[in-house]
Scaffold this motif. Structure first.
Motif, PDB file in Angstrom:
ATOM      1  N   UNK A  61      40.509  37.898  47.987  1.00  0.00           N
ATOM      2  CA  UNK A  61      41.522  36.881  47.688  1.00  0.00           C
ATOM      3  C   UNK A  61      41.138  35.504  48.203  1.00  0.00           C
ATOM      4  N   UNK A  62      40.216  35.430  49.165  1.00  0.00           N
ATOM      5  CA  UNK A  62      39.852  34.131  49.734  1.00  0.00           C
ATOM      6  C   UNK A  62      38.792  33.406  48.922  1.00  0.00           C
ATOM      7  N   UNK A  63      38.100  34.117  48.006  1.00  0.00           N
ATOM      8  CA  UNK A  63      37.029  33.480  47.239  1.00  0.00           C
ATOM      9  C   UNK A  63      37.138  33.680  45.734  1.00  0.00           C
ATOM     10  N   UNK A  64      37.785  34.726  45.276  1.00  0.00           N
ATOM     11  CA  UNK A  64      37.827  35.012  43.839  1.00  0.00           C
ATOM     12  C   UNK A  64      38.724  34.040  43.083  1.00  0.00           C
ATOM     13  N   UNK A  65      38.435  33.887  41.812  1.00  0.00           N
ATOM     14  CA  UNK A  65      39.182  32.992  40.933  1.00  0.00           C
ATOM     15  C   UNK A  65      40.426  33.727  40.402  1.00  0.00           C
ATOM     16  N   UNK A  66      41.585  33.098  40.538  1.00  0.00           N
ATOM     17  CA  UNK A  66      42.844  33.695  40.065  1.00  0.00           C
ATOM     18  C   UNK A  66      43.262  33.173  38.696  1.00  0.00           C
ATOM     19  N   UNK A  67      42.470  32.293  38.102  1.00  0.00           N
ATOM     20  CA  UNK A  67      42.920  31.620  36.875  1.00  0.00           C
ATOM     21  C   UNK A  67      43.207  32.600  35.749  1.00  0.00           C
ATOM     22  N   UNK A  68      42.359  33.611  35.576  1.00  0.00           N
ATOM     23  CA  UNK A  68      42.600  34.588  34.517  1.00  0.00           C
ATOM     24  C   UNK A  68      43.825  35.443  34.831  1.00  0.00           C
ATOM     25  N   UNK A  69      43.996  35.774  36.109  1.00  0.00           N
ATOM     26  CA  UNK A  69      45.123  36.626  36.500  1.00  0.00           C
ATOM     27  C   UNK A  69      46.461  35.951  36.239  1.00  0.00           C
ATOM     28  N   UNK A  70      46.550  34.638  36.420  1.00  0.00           N
ATOM     29  CA  UNK A  70      47.831  33.944  36.276  1.00  0.00           C
ATOM     30  C   UNK A  70      48.114  33.505  34.842  1.00  0.00           C
ATOM     31  N   UNK A  71      47.124  33.554  33.973  1.00  0.00           N
ATOM     32  CA  UNK A  71      47.325  33.106  32.600  1.00  0.00           C
ATOM     33  C   UNK A  71      48.374  33.961  31.891  1.00  0.00           C
TER      34      UNK A  71
END
Length: 341
Positions: A61-71
Motif C-alpha cells: 500500500x505504500x508504493x503501489x498505484x491505486x489509480x486502477x483500483x479507484x476507477x
C-alpha cells in the motif's frame, strides 16, 4: 439497497472482511484490494456474489498505484495498514502514512470524494496517556513522532500508535488542501469478534483474538492474566457497521471523527461467563480467586460521536468473548488440534 460501488482496502484482514460482508449485505458492490497471495482465497470466499465482488491486487500500500483500483467507484473505505512485528518500524510508519496519502491522491484524480479511513484510539492518545485518567474525545490528537517510533527496542504499541497518529495527521492536513473531499475517520479500541468471510486465518484465531483465545490455552491451574492499561474494547461487527453507516453521513465543515467504544472489560468477567455458559471448557480456563479484577487507571474514550453512525447499543463483552471462543473451538476441530489440558 444501493447499487454504488465501494472500494475497500485490506479485505482479507479482520476488520476489512467484515466491512465487505456488511456492504454486500446492504446491497453495495465491492471492489477489494488485497495482496496477490490472498486472491484465490477471496475468490473462493465470495464466489456466490458474482460480479458484486471484485478484487484489485495491491501488494504494497505504500508504493503501489491505486489509480486502477479507484476507477469507477463511488466511495472508498481505507482499512489496510501494516502491523508491527511483521516488518520494521520504518516500514510500518511508511505503510500507514504513504498508504493513506496514496489512496487520497488516487481519489482526487478519480473524482471520488466520499472516503472513510480506519484509524485507532491510539491515534488520538499517546501510549503514556493510556494509563492515566484522561478523557479522550474527537477533538484530541496524539503527540507521537516518527523519531519516537524508530528508537531501538521500542515497544510495538509505540510503533503502532505513532503510525496511526502520523497517518491521522496526514489525513486531516490533506483534507484542508482538498476541501472537495468528504472524509470520516473511525477510531476503535482493541477489536474482538468472529472471523470474517474473507479473512485469512491459519490457526484457531489470529490477531487480537489471540488475547481471548489465551483464556482457554495454557497450563492448568494458571492465574488469570493481569489487565493492561487499555481496558476498553469494541466488537469488530459494531466497528464494521460504523464504517458502512459513515458512508451516509452528510458532508461537514468540521472533521468527522467517530469513536466506537463498547466500554470496559476484565478477563475475570470473561472466565466466569465461559465457565457458566460453556462448562465443557472449564478445565481449560484459568483459576479465578477474586470476585472481580482490578482495572488499572486508564484513559476514557467518549463515544458520543458514534451515535451518528447508529451505535447507540453495542454488542456486549460476553457475547463477543463467546463468538471468539466458539469460532476458535470450531477451528481447532477443523485443524485437528487437540487441546493440552
Amino acid at each position: 439497497m444501493s447499487s454504488n460501488t465501494v472500494l475497500v482496502t485490506g479485505v482479507s484482514g479482520f476488520l476489512g472482511s467484515h466491512v465487505v460482508d456488511q456492504l454486500l449485505e446492504a446491497g453495495y458492490k465491492v471492489r477489494g484490494t488485497a495482496r496477490s497471495t490472498k486472491v484465490s482465497h477471496l475468490q473462493e470466499s465470495y464466489k456466490s456474489f458474482g460480479d458484486r465482488f471484485q478484487i484489485a491486487v495491491v501488494d504494497d500500500i505504500s508504493t503501489n498505484d491505486f489509480s486502477e483500483a479507484v476507477t469507477g467507484v463511488d466511495a472508498i473505505i481505507h482499512v489496510a495498514t501494516p502491523f508491527p512485528g511483521s516488518t520494521s518500524a520504518e516500514a510500518v510508519l511508511k505503510g500507514a502514512v504513504d498508504g493513506t496519502t496514496r489512496v487520497l491522491d488516487a481519489a482526487v484524480v478519480a473524482g471520488v470524494h466520499k472516503i472513510i479511513i480506519t484509524s485507532s484510539i491510539v491515534g488520538l492518545v499517546s501510549p503514556s496517556q493510556l494509563g492515566t485518567s484522561v478523557v479522550i474525545d474527537e477533538t484530541c490528537s496524539s503527540d507521537m513522532t516518527y523519531e519516537q517510533a524508530i528508537l531501538p527496542g521500542v515497544d510495538p504499541l509505540v510503533v503502532y500508535s505513532a503510525s496511526k497518529a502520523l497517518a491521522d495527521k496526514a489525513t486531516w492536513e490533506y483534507a484542508k488542501r482538498h476541501p472537495e473531499l468528504d472524509i470520516a475517520a473511525i477510531y476503535p479500541p482493541i477489536l474482538w469478534g468472529p472471523t470474517g468471510r474473507g479473512q485469512v486465518v491459519d490457526g484457531p484465531v489470529s490477531g487480537t483474538n489471540k488475547f481471548i483465545y489465551a483464556l482457554i490455552t495454557g497450563q492448568k491451574g494458571r492465574p488469570v492474566e493481569p489487565m493492561n492499561a487499555g481496558a476498553t474494547f469494541c466488537n469488530v461487527l459494531d466497528t464494521a457497521r460504523a464504517h458502512v453507516n459513515a458512508l451516509k453521513l452528510p458532508k461537514s465543515d468540521k472533521p468527522k471523527r467517530i469513536i466506537p467504544n463498547a466500554g470496559e472489560y476484565t478477563y475475570v468477567r470473561a472466565v466466569r461467563y465461559l465457565a457458566r455458559t460453556r462448562p465443557e471448557l472449564r478445565d481449560r480456563l484459568p483459576v479465578v480467586d477474586v470476585e472481580e479484577q482490578e482495572i488499572p487507571p486508564h484513559a476514557t474514550f467518549d463515544n458520543t460521536t458514534a451515535k451518528a453512525v447508529g451505535l447507540n447499543v453495542y454488542i456486549s463483552f460476553e457475547e463477543t468473548v463467546g463468538a471468539v471462543i466458539d469460532g476458535a473451538v470450531r477451528r481447532e476441530k477443523e485443524l485437528g488440534i487437540t487441546p493440552q489440558i
